[in-house]
Design an enzyme around this catalytic site. Structure first.
Site, PDB file in Angstrom:
ATOM      1  N   HIS A 201      -3.030  39.347  17.037  1.00  0.00           N
ATOM      2  CA  HIS A 201      -3.019  40.774  17.002  1.00  0.00           C
ATOM      3  C   HIS A 201      -4.403  41.046  16.450  1.00  0.00           C
ATOM      4  O   HIS A 201      -4.853  42.066  16.928  1.00  0.00           O
ATOM      5  CB  HIS A 201      -2.008  41.782  16.468  1.00  0.00           C
ATOM      6  CG  HIS A 201      -2.263  43.693  17.060  1.00  0.00           C
ATOM      7  ND1 HIS A 201      -2.428  43.915  17.644  1.00  0.00           N
ATOM      8  CD2 HIS A 201      -2.838  44.002  15.735  1.00  0.00           C
ATOM      9  CE1 HIS A 201      -2.446  45.307  17.902  1.00  0.00           C
ATOM     10  NE2 HIS A 201      -3.137  45.312  16.836  1.00  0.00           N
TER      11      HIS A 201
ATOM     12  N   SER B 133      -7.170  47.427  16.683  1.00  0.00           N
ATOM     13  CA  SER B 133      -5.448  48.513  17.226  1.00  0.00           C
ATOM     14  C   SER B 133      -5.163  49.850  16.573  1.00  0.00           C
ATOM     15  O   SER B 133      -6.010  50.284  17.634  1.00  0.00           O
ATOM     16  CB  SER B 133      -4.999  47.871  15.906  1.00  0.00           C
ATOM     17  OG  SER B 133      -3.624  47.494  15.398  1.00  0.00           O
TER      18      SER B 133
ATOM     19  N   ASP C 218       0.720  38.887  21.669  1.00  0.00           N
ATOM     20  CA  ASP C 218       0.380  39.757  21.173  1.00  0.00           C
ATOM     21  C   ASP C 218       1.763  40.377  21.206  1.00  0.00           C
ATOM     22  O   ASP C 218       2.005  41.598  22.166  1.00  0.00           O
ATOM     23  CB  ASP C 218      -0.434  41.048  21.651  1.00  0.00           C
ATOM     24  CG  ASP C 218      -0.896  41.796  20.907  1.00  0.00           C
ATOM     25  OD1 ASP C 218      -0.119  41.206  19.690  1.00  0.00           O
ATOM     26  OD2 ASP C 218      -2.368  42.665  20.460  1.00  0.00           O
TER      27      ASP C 218
END
Length: 267
Positions: A245, A95, A217
């Site tokens: 995610h 991320s 996502d």
């Protein structure tokens, strides 16, 4: 300063192998990599850590000024690499850590020799000709909700971020991780993350790079994966058979296979 204690650094795996650094995302800690570590330890030296303000890091080292930009988190990465005298390590960032890795590689190119970007996003807010997944109003409301009631926000958002509704235990784990994070420090990290724009930094990447995206996502839609891949010359884009995610938790076999295949190609 004892960097190992500050960032709760853990070193495991094969001491003779190439080094892989695993970096967690917002609201998480190094435990989120527990399903990935077993796939690496036989062949690689594996370094895990917690950003200041996360996990079991030294919370007294937190500085709102330092961590109000992604550069502050990138400096954490560089200082961990320096403390261990890493050279040409592969940096695996989940991320927002994917972008932190880009910044760290720019700060200390001798330390980081490859990037693996798991569900990356260089900008979360939509812009002209760019879809980040959120309107400015979305982000403003998200941050307002987070700042007014962090625990309530965590309970509502973590399952959405995780996806995989048919496996509620995954959403519960992420909720618990969010809720275990100091609320003030989480607010700073969230604002830094969701208001960041690292698109221009992608053009400076000069190391082998793997971009991993999921089929669905809500945080990093596939248009974002395509953008990152196009912006980093010579990068490889892999769409995992995974949703949500956090594919390293929801689809560890597919994620680990993509990572180890990429790393093997570097040797």
């Amino acid at each position: 300063m004892d960097i190992a204690r500050r960032n709760n650094v853990t070193v495991t795996g094969n001491p003779q192998g190439p080094t892989v650094v695993l970096a967690h995302g917002f609201g998480c800690d190094q435990n989120m990599w527990r399903l990935t570590v077993p796939a690496l330890v036989e062949d690689y030296r594996v370094v895990l850590f917690d950003y200041v303000g996360s996990g079991r890091s030294d919370l007294s080292a937190f500085s709102e000024d330092r961590y109000a930009s992604l550069d502050g988190y990138a400096r954490d990465v560089v200082e961990v690499c320096e403390a261990l005298d890493l050279r040409g390590a592969a940096f695996v960032g989940h991320s927002v850590s994917a972008m932190i890795g880009v910044l760290a590689a720019g700060m200390a190119p001798e330390r980081i020799g490859a990037l693996v970007m798991v569900a990356p996003s260089p900008r979360y807010v939509d812009d002209e000709g760019y879809r980040g997944g959120f309107s400015p109003q979305d982000i403003a409301e998200l941050l307002e909700s987070l700042e007014s009631n962090y625990l309530g926000w965590s309970a509502a958002m973590a399952p959405v971020i995780m996806g995989n509704e048919e496996r509620p235990e995954l959403g519960e784990e992420l909720t618990n991780s969010f809720c275990a994070t100091d609320p003030h420090m989480a607010r700073v990290f969230a604002r830094t993350t969701f208001l960041s724009d690292s698109r221009d930094d992608l053009k400076s990447v000069r190391v082998p790079t793997l971009v991993l995206e999921c089929t669905q996502d809500v945080i990093a839609p596939r248009e974002v994966g395509a953008f990152v891949h196009q912006a980093i010359e010579g990068s490889t884009l892999v769409t995992l058979d995974a949703t949500g995610h956090c594919p390293h938790l929801s689809a560890p076999e597919a994620t680990n296979g993509a990572i180890t295949g990429f790393l093997a190609g570097l040797r």
